[in-house]
Design a protein around this motif. Structure first.
Motif, PDB file in Angstrom:
ATOM      1  N   HIS A 107     -28.252   6.094  79.513  1.00 38.78           N
ATOM      2  CA  HIS A 107     -29.640   5.796  79.854  1.00 38.78           C
ATOM      3  C   HIS A 107     -30.585   6.271  78.760  1.00 38.78           C
ATOM      4  O   HIS A 107     -30.288   7.225  78.047  1.00 38.78           O
ATOM      5  CB  HIS A 107     -30.024   6.514  81.157  1.00 38.78           C
ATOM      6  N   CYS A 149     -27.675   0.961  79.520  1.00 39.79           N
ATOM      7  CA  CYS A 149     -28.160   0.696  80.871  1.00 39.79           C
ATOM      8  C   CYS A 149     -29.141  -0.480  80.810  1.00 39.79           C
ATOM      9  O   CYS A 149     -30.183  -0.404  80.133  1.00 39.79           O
ATOM     10  CB  CYS A 149     -28.857   1.935  81.441  1.00 39.79           C
ATOM     11  N   ALA A 150     -28.814  -1.566  81.504  1.00 42.67           N
ATOM     12  CA  ALA A 150     -29.662  -2.762  81.481  1.00 42.67           C
ATOM     13  C   ALA A 150     -31.056  -2.470  82.011  1.00 42.67           C
ATOM     14  O   ALA A 150     -32.046  -3.000  81.484  1.00 42.67           O
ATOM     15  CB  ALA A 150     -29.003  -3.872  82.301  1.00 42.67           C
ATOM     16  N   ASP A 151     -31.164  -1.624  83.037  1.00 42.98           N
ATOM     17  CA  ASP A 151     -32.479  -1.303  83.600  1.00 42.98           C
ATOM     18  C   ASP A 151     -33.332  -0.515  82.605  1.00 42.98           C
ATOM     19  O   ASP A 151     -34.535  -0.745  82.490  1.00 42.98           O
ATOM     20  CB  ASP A 151     -32.351  -0.532  84.911  1.00 42.98           C
ATOM     21  N   CYS A 152     -32.733   0.411  81.873  1.00 37.74           N
ATOM     22  CA  CYS A 152     -33.477   1.187  80.877  1.00 37.74           C
ATOM     23  C   CYS A 152     -33.908   0.300  79.717  1.00 37.74           C
ATOM     24  O   CYS A 152     -35.008   0.426  79.195  1.00 37.74           O
ATOM     25  CB  CYS A 152     -32.634   2.336  80.345  1.00 37.74           C
ATOM     26  N   LYS A 189     -34.972   6.705  82.204  1.00 42.82           N
ATOM     27  CA  LYS A 189     -36.144   5.837  82.306  1.00 42.82           C
ATOM     28  C   LYS A 189     -36.089   4.951  83.544  1.00 42.82           C
ATOM     29  O   LYS A 189     -37.100   4.679  84.165  1.00 42.82           O
ATOM     30  CB  LYS A 189     -36.227   4.979  81.035  1.00 42.82           C
ATOM     31  N   CYS A 190     -34.879   4.536  83.939  1.00 45.65           N
ATOM     32  CA  CYS A 190     -34.707   3.630  85.074  1.00 45.65           C
ATOM     33  C   CYS A 190     -34.738   4.353  86.418  1.00 45.65           C
ATOM     34  O   CYS A 190     -34.754   3.717  87.461  1.00 45.65           O
ATOM     35  CB  CYS A 190     -33.391   2.868  84.943  1.00 45.65           C
ATOM     36  N   GLY A 243     -34.473  -2.883  79.809  1.00 44.25           N
ATOM     37  CA  GLY A 243     -35.433  -3.894  80.248  1.00 44.25           C
ATOM     38  C   GLY A 243     -36.770  -3.346  80.663  1.00 44.25           C
ATOM     39  O   GLY A 243     -37.732  -4.069  80.830  1.00 44.25           O
ATOM     40  N   SER A 244     -36.871  -2.027  80.826  1.00 43.57           N
ATOM     41  CA  SER A 244     -38.127  -1.414  81.289  1.00 43.57           C
ATOM     42  C   SER A 244     -39.123  -1.308  80.174  1.00 43.57           C
ATOM     43  O   SER A 244     -38.860  -0.981  79.097  1.00 43.57           O
ATOM     44  CB  SER A 244     -37.876  -0.005  81.846  1.00 43.57           C
ATOM     45  N   ALA A 254     -32.316   6.467  87.501  1.00 42.81           N
ATOM     46  CA  ALA A 254     -30.955   6.684  88.013  1.00 42.81           C
ATOM     47  C   ALA A 254     -30.703   8.152  88.321  1.00 42.81           C
ATOM     48  O   ALA A 254     -31.261   9.043  87.684  1.00 42.81           O
ATOM     49  CB  ALA A 254     -29.926   6.193  87.003  1.00 42.81           C
TER      50      ALA A 254
END
Length: 61
Positions: free
Chosen positions: A24, A55-58, A36-37, A60-61, A39
């Motif tokens: 992340h 981490c895709a969420d991190c 950042k996401c 993409g944020s 988690a």
């Protein structure tokens, strides 16, 4: 002497708890580094690594 071009700072990266696969982006939250996401739970330990964030969420944020 010529000024040096600015270097981009690499994101701080790390894992949460026992999951050492998901890396992340770490950001400061209340004086601590957290993903950042969002988690993991607050009590999960953060391990900082010199690894690429995956981490895709991190990302993409």
């Amino acid at each position: 002497m010529h000024p040096q071009p600015a270097k981009e700072m690499a994101a701080r990266a790390g894992t949460v708890g026992k999951d050492v696969v998901a890396v992340h982006e770490l950001v400061p939250v209340d004086g601590n580094l957290r993903p950042k996401c969002g988690a993991g739970e607050e009590e999960n330990e953060i391990y900082e690594w010199m690894r690429a964030v995956n981490c895709a969420d991190c990302m993409g944020s």
